[in-house]
Design a protein around this motif. Structure first.
Motif, PDB file in Angstrom:
ATOM      1  N   UNK A 166       3.877  -2.339  49.827  1.00 51.76           N
ATOM      2  CA  UNK A 166       2.804  -2.107  50.800  1.00 51.76           C
ATOM      3  C   UNK A 166       3.298  -1.185  51.928  1.00 51.76           C
ATOM      4  N   UNK A 167       2.612  -0.049  52.178  1.00 48.91           N
ATOM      5  CA  UNK A 167       3.112   0.909  53.179  1.00 48.91           C
ATOM      6  C   UNK A 167       2.963   0.418  54.612  1.00 48.91           C
ATOM      7  N   UNK A 168       3.910   0.819  55.448  1.00 55.54           N
ATOM      8  CA  UNK A 168       3.817   0.580  56.886  1.00 55.54           C
ATOM      9  C   UNK A 168       2.831   1.588  57.459  1.00 55.54           C
ATOM     10  N   UNK A 208      -5.951  -5.001  56.249  1.00 54.63           N
ATOM     11  CA  UNK A 208      -4.864  -4.202  55.720  1.00 54.63           C
ATOM     12  C   UNK A 208      -5.320  -2.849  55.210  1.00 54.63           C
ATOM     13  N   UNK A 209      -4.396  -1.894  55.144  1.00 54.08           N
ATOM     14  CA  UNK A 209      -4.718  -0.568  54.629  1.00 54.08           C
ATOM     15  C   UNK A 209      -4.858  -0.576  53.114  1.00 54.08           C
ATOM     16  N   UNK A 210      -4.436  -1.642  52.460  1.00 55.06           N
ATOM     17  CA  UNK A 210      -4.673  -1.824  51.033  1.00 55.06           C
ATOM     18  C   UNK A 210      -5.918  -2.672  50.855  1.00 55.06           C
ATOM     19  N   UNK A 211      -6.803  -2.261  49.966  1.00 48.81           N
ATOM     20  CA  UNK A 211      -8.064  -2.966  49.800  1.00 48.81           C
ATOM     21  C   UNK A 211      -7.843  -4.455  49.531  1.00 48.81           C
ATOM     22  N   UNK A 236       8.011  -5.131  54.044  1.00 48.73           N
ATOM     23  CA  UNK A 236       6.943  -4.238  53.632  1.00 48.73           C
ATOM     24  C   UNK A 236       6.015  -4.081  54.822  1.00 48.73           C
ATOM     25  N   UNK A 237       4.928  -3.314  54.647  1.00 48.36           N
ATOM     26  CA  UNK A 237       3.968  -3.140  55.717  1.00 48.36           C
ATOM     27  C   UNK A 237       2.763  -4.053  55.601  1.00 48.36           C
ATOM     28  N   UNK A 238       2.801  -5.034  54.706  1.00 51.65           N
ATOM     29  CA  UNK A 238       1.672  -5.941  54.528  1.00 51.65           C
ATOM     30  C   UNK A 238       1.434  -6.760  55.796  1.00 51.65           C
ATOM     31  N   UNK A 239       0.187  -7.062  56.122  1.00 47.52           N
ATOM     32  CA  UNK A 239      -0.075  -7.912  57.285  1.00 47.52           C
ATOM     33  C   UNK A 239       0.657  -9.245  57.170  1.00 47.52           C
ATOM     34  N   UNK A 240       1.437  -9.578  58.191  1.00 47.17           N
ATOM     35  CA  UNK A 240       2.198 -10.818  58.187  1.00 47.17           C
ATOM     36  C   UNK A 240       3.538 -10.735  57.491  1.00 47.17           C
ATOM     37  N   UNK A 241       3.977  -9.526  57.107  1.00 43.19           N
ATOM     38  CA  UNK A 241       5.231  -9.394  56.370  1.00 43.19           C
ATOM     39  C   UNK A 241       6.422  -9.779  57.234  1.00 43.19           C
ATOM     40  N   UNK A 242       7.463 -10.248  56.576  1.00 43.39           N
ATOM     41  CA  UNK A 242       8.697 -10.601  57.254  1.00 43.39           C
ATOM     42  C   UNK A 242       9.452  -9.335  57.668  1.00 43.39           C
ATOM     43  N   UNK A 243      10.325  -9.508  58.660  1.00 40.16           N
ATOM     44  CA  UNK A 243      11.237  -8.457  59.085  1.00 40.16           C
ATOM     45  C   UNK A 243      12.671  -8.947  58.956  1.00 40.16           C
ATOM     46  N   UNK A 250       7.220  10.122  61.873  1.00 41.28           N
ATOM     47  CA  UNK A 250       8.504   9.829  61.241  1.00 41.28           C
ATOM     48  C   UNK A 250       9.046  11.130  60.663  1.00 41.28           C
ATOM     49  N   UNK A 251      10.250  11.500  61.082  1.00 40.77           N
ATOM     50  CA  UNK A 251      10.875  12.696  60.533  1.00 40.77           C
ATOM     51  C   UNK A 251      11.626  12.339  59.251  1.00 40.77           C
ATOM     52  N   UNK A 252      12.214  13.332  58.616  1.00 40.68           N
ATOM     53  CA  UNK A 252      12.990  13.094  57.408  1.00 40.68           C
ATOM     54  C   UNK A 252      12.280  13.592  56.169  1.00 40.68           C
ATOM     55  N   UNK A 253      13.006  13.542  55.048  1.00 40.85           N
ATOM     56  CA  UNK A 253      12.504  14.095  53.794  1.00 40.85           C
ATOM     57  C   UNK A 253      12.205  13.030  52.743  1.00 40.85           C
ATOM     58  N   UNK A 254      12.157  11.774  53.151  1.00 39.57           N
ATOM     59  CA  UNK A 254      11.899  10.728  52.159  1.00 39.57           C
ATOM     60  C   UNK A 254      10.486  10.863  51.619  1.00 39.57           C
ATOM     61  N   UNK A 255      10.332  10.746  50.295  1.00 38.23           N
ATOM     62  CA  UNK A 255       9.057  10.999  49.627  1.00 38.23           C
ATOM     63  C   UNK A 255       8.256   9.738  49.346  1.00 38.23           C
ATOM     64  N   UNK A 256       8.801   8.566  49.681  1.00 33.77           N
ATOM     65  CA  UNK A 256       8.044   7.337  49.526  1.00 33.77           C
ATOM     66  C   UNK A 256       7.152   7.080  50.724  1.00 33.77           C
ATOM     67  N   UNK A 257       6.605   5.865  50.795  1.00 34.03           N
ATOM     68  CA  UNK A 257       5.721   5.531  51.911  1.00 34.03           C
ATOM     69  C   UNK A 257       6.467   5.502  53.238  1.00 34.03           C
TER      70      UNK A 257
END
Length: 887
Positions: A873-875, A255-258, A43-50, A845-852
């Protein structure tokens, strides 16, 4: 021809990347610059795993993470991964994917946060067949070797103290939001759904529509947030041959989330002392602490954001049944949250002694400890108006979790190098490793329900329940002798061979275990042959082939066990112990390296195949309470990698360009239970990929006149796509012009699909919550050629069923990093430098995906769950400005 013409090309199985580091928070986004490496965040959360995958996958539901080695010592490999903490049990594998199901998470943050990029000197990705075999039971998923800064540059007799500073500040924002209905669109759709449901009056009257209030819940939940990073270091080389590097680093990310944020503190000291001309002793010590705040029930905020997305934007909020109800999708952020803290210590000691000009002895040891404390609290009240008197109940929950990981490594290497008769070059080495780890996990949950309105004569008015979990693992010492030999004849023909053994000695009830891992590679350096030696422009031409064996049975403390207990689902008293056959991967590759114009243009092309046998899979046949048959599977991965790089000069403009492209296909070649019998699984099938996405088919909607007019025309579930990208592409560019410089990284993923359950419900106008703008193209007698059903109860089948219409292409190109720098100060000796820069990450980011974001892995690192997006959580897009300097 001279000695320079007789130099051989560096081993193409070990690719070194060395460049000006981009300002990512971990090294992992940089790794995609290597062909065959795919990086996907949870996810895009601070500290998220990859998730980092190298050359495909070697299991079904286990982690695919590579081995990390820092300064020659394996580290970061025993943390509580999301797959091991709450596991994949929440993901039934019958093709369903429910947005309300929990995603894998861990109380510990991404362990690579411990390693600031400014402290890194170089990164190597080890992925070749013969090279990974030398890591035996730790090499199945590839190896990432990190070398930290030693201090002073070059081999000067002394270098005065040098101070370096690199700092930047940034602003983050959500790059793309869901396209949802506004208040008027929502109210109109609710009225249409109510009419279709034969509701007598529209929930929103003309007066209501004229006075309608509006709430943009995404705008309330997501914010513009700040970031900052600072790294200060000193290094040098004294006249007494003491080389030193000392650094302190600070990272702060709101983070971008409150109510979400991350802070990390890190210090590192690297010392190296030379005694005479033969003995060198080094010490490397680092420590870090990270603190996080994670709002809501889950660290990736999936449930919280799903509530935000489906919340009605109209005020007052009503549904198609005319019921007015309160809306507070941010309540979860206010009543629940986690505050994990992780502390990590790395200590490494090494000594090198030159016994003779040809013989070197090196001894090393390492200690790692990571301790995580996580506290989760939720506290909320619910009012039941149907009771007499009305009942207000208070629900309180406190979860505390601790994870303590220790890792000890010690070993020695004896290396011999000699050239005989100027034709025969030998390098022989013998290395002995001893590794041991210990893991302790504790979880305590306390739940309390209080209702002061309950008559105390019949109920005390409150209840308390407590649960406790404790797990402790201490491995027996794992011994790993490794012998390796390299022979080069005349600079033209090269042979490499190695043999590693991983074994444990018998201890109490545990049996001794022995595993053998041979590896070999041959290379022909054709550019050294007489018939090609004088070809104009040709600087290198090498063909190679390699073979190696690896597995992961001894070094995985979580999912791989020496035995399992098999329960008979019809007779639970019938319990049998079954020893697991160890997994084993045979890896073959072949490739060519071409260098032109003194290495200014290079091309590497490699084909490979990896075959894994006995890759156990912990999968379910249905819901969370269904019987879990332990499965034994065989896998095959095939792929092609291309890497093109060039350095060039056009007047005052200098450039360095690289392109890395790869394709990979996985296939399940055999599926059986542990008793060796064949097995039919709802989604896994021999001869097919393991990452298939199973959804119901949809052929539009039923036409007018049909009894089901306006409802979705559905068919049985079947594989309609795959969750792992088939193709990866990365282009990186560096330009220098006078005092200006530019660096950029462009990443692309292609050939995969995404399943987003939140979009499934948002696209179906059922009339109970908000919808996407796509829902406005719903079925009417005059608009029958649409996949969106008629609003109201007719849409229920589409609301609760993922179909082929809900699968979205994940194909995209991403401008991952862009930086423009200007050098303000540079002395003739280079001892004093200063530059300023502006840049950003995830800019386009190109493409037609409608999610975050189309590059997300809500299913974690398990290959079977790739392609799932739980609206986590969005990137974020990041804009940055920074300075670098030294004096």
């Amino acid at each position: 021809m001279g000695k320079n013409r007789r130099r051989i090309y560096c081993n193409p199985e070990i690719i070194t990347t060395s460049f000006v580091w981009p300002t990512f928070t971990t090294i992992q986004p940089v790794l995609s610059r290597i062909a065959g490496v795919q990086v996907t965040p949870y996810s895009g959360a601070p500290g998220a795993w990859n998730t980092v995958r190298i050359r495909g996958v070697a299991n079904v539901t286990d982690s695919s993470q590579p081995l990390y080695v820092v300064d020659g010592v394996p580290v970061y490999n025993y943390d509580a991964t999301p797959e091991s903490w709450n596991g994949n049990a929440y993901f039934p594998n019958d093709g369903q994917f429910n947005a309300s199901l929990a995603t894998p998470f861990s109380p510990a943050p991404n362990p690579l946060l411990d390693m600031p990029l400014e402290n890194i000197a170089s990164i190597e990705v080890v992925k070749g067949a013969a090279a990974t075999a030398q890591y035996g039971g730790q090499g199945t998923n590839g190896i990432i070797r990190i070398s930290t800064r030693r201090g002073a540059d070059g081999n000067a007799p002394a270098q005065p103290l040098r101070v370096r500073y690199a700092g930047w500040a940034g602003v983050q924002q959500v790059r793309q939001r869901y396209n949802l209905l506004n208040a008027r669109q929502y109210a109109d759709l609710i009225n249409v759904a109510a009419a279709n449901n034969s509701y007598p009056a529209p929930p929103y009257s003309a007066t209501d529509l004229a006075n309608l209030g509006e709430e943009d819940w995404q705008d309330k939940a997501l914010r513009v947030a700040s970031m900052q990073s600072h790294n200060l270091s000193v290094d040098g080389l004294t006249a007494h041959h003491t080389r030193y590097y000392v650094a302190a680093d600070y990272l702060r990310q709101s983070g971008v989330l409150l109510k979400s944020d991350l802070s990390r503190y890190s210090v590192r000291t690297n010392l190296e002392q030379q005694f005479g001309s033969k003995l060198t002793v080094g010490l490397r010590v680092s420590g870090s602490q990270s603190n996080q705040h994670q709002p809501g029930y889950e660290p990736d905020a999936g449930p919280l954001l799903r509530q935000v997305l489906v919340a009605p934007p109209a005020v007052p909020a009503r549904n198609a049944d005319g019921i007015t109800f309160p809306v507070d999708p941010l309540r979860e952020a206010n009543v629940a949250g986690r505050t994990p803290r992780t502390r990590r210590l790395l200590a490494q000691l090494h000594a090198t002694y030159q016994l003779t000009p040809a013989l070197t002895l090196r001894a090393f040891s390492g200690y790692e400890r990571a301790a995580t404390d996580d506290l989760y609290r939720s506290d909320y009240t619910t009012t039941f108006n149907g009771t007499r008197p009305p009942s207000t109940r208070r629900y309180q929950q406190t979860d505390s979790a601790t994870v303590d990981v220790k890792n000890w490594v010690a070993g020695a290497e004896l290396r011999y190098q000699r050239t005989v008769a100027e034709r025969h070059a030998f390098t022989a080495s013998f290395t002995y490793w001893r590794q041991q780890y210990a893991l302790e996990q504790r979880r305590t949950t306390e739940e309390r329900v209080t209702d002061p309105n309950i008559d105390p004569r019949f109920n005390v008015g409150s209840s308390l329940s407590t649960s406790y979990y404790w797990k402790q693992i201490e491995s027996v010492p794992i011994q790993s002798p490794v012998a390796a030999l390299t022979y080069v004849y005349g600079g033209r023909y090269e042979l490499q061979a190695s043999l590693r053994s991983d074994f444990t000695l018998k201890k109490e009830a545990l049996k001794s275990q022995y595993f053998w891992f041979p590896g070999a590679a041959v290379r022909w350096h054709l550019h050294q042959e007489a018939f090609l030696r004088d070809v104009p422009g040709l600087s290198a031409l090498t063909v190679q082939a390699g073979l190696g064996y690896t597995n992961s049975s001894l070094f995985n403390p979580y999912l791989k066990r020496p035995y399992v207990y098999i329960f008979d689902p019809t007779n639970m008293a019938n319990i049998q112990r079954k020893d697991l056959a160890p997994d084993r991967t045979i890896h073959l590759d072949a490739g060519v390296h071409l260098g032109l114009f003194r290495g200014q243009l290079t091309l590497d092309a490699t084909v490979y195949e990896r075959r894994t046998t006995h890759a156990q899979a912990a999968v379910r046949t249905g819901g969370s309470s269904a019987f879990v048959p332990p499965l034994d599977v065989d896998l095959r991965n095939r792929g092609l990698e291309l890497a093109l790089s060039s350095t060039w000069l056009a007047g005052p403009l200098r450039g360095s360009s690289t392109l890395a492209a790869a394709t990979n296909r996985n296939q399940l070649t055999a599926l059986r239970t542990l008793d060796g019998k064949g097995y039919t699984h709802p989604t896994l099938e021999a001869g097919q990929p393991i990452d298939r996405l199973w959804v119901a088919g949809q052929d539009g909607t039923y036409p007018a006149g049909d009894p089901q007019a306006g409802s979705a025309r559905l068919s049985a579930r079947s594989p309609q796509g795959n969750g792992l990208p088939r193709y990866t592409l990365t282009i990186s560019q560096q330009l220098e012009w006078k005092k200006w410089s530019l660096t950029a990284q462009l990443d692309g993923l292609f050939g995969y699909q995404l399943l987003n359950p939140t979009l499934v419900s948002l696209d179906a106008p059922l009339g109970i919550n908000n919808a996407s703008t796509r829902a406005l193209t719903y079925w009417t007698p005059t608009n029958q050629n649409t996949p969106v059903p008629r609003p109201g109860r007719t849409a229920s089948s589409a609301y609760y069923t993922a179909t082929s219409q809900n699968l979205a292409s994940g194909n995209h190109l991403r401008l991952s990093q862009l930086q423009v720098s200007y050098e303000m100060l540079s002395t003739s000796t280079g001892s004093r430098k200063a530059s300023v820069w502006v840049g950003g990450q995830n800019l386009l980011v190109t493409g037609k995906y409608r999610g975050y974001d189309p590059n997300v892995s809500s299913g974690g690192a398990a290959p079977m769950y790739a392609g799932r997006d739980a609206s986590v959580y969005p990137v974020a897009r990041v804009w940055q400005v920074g300075v670098r300097g030294q004096f």
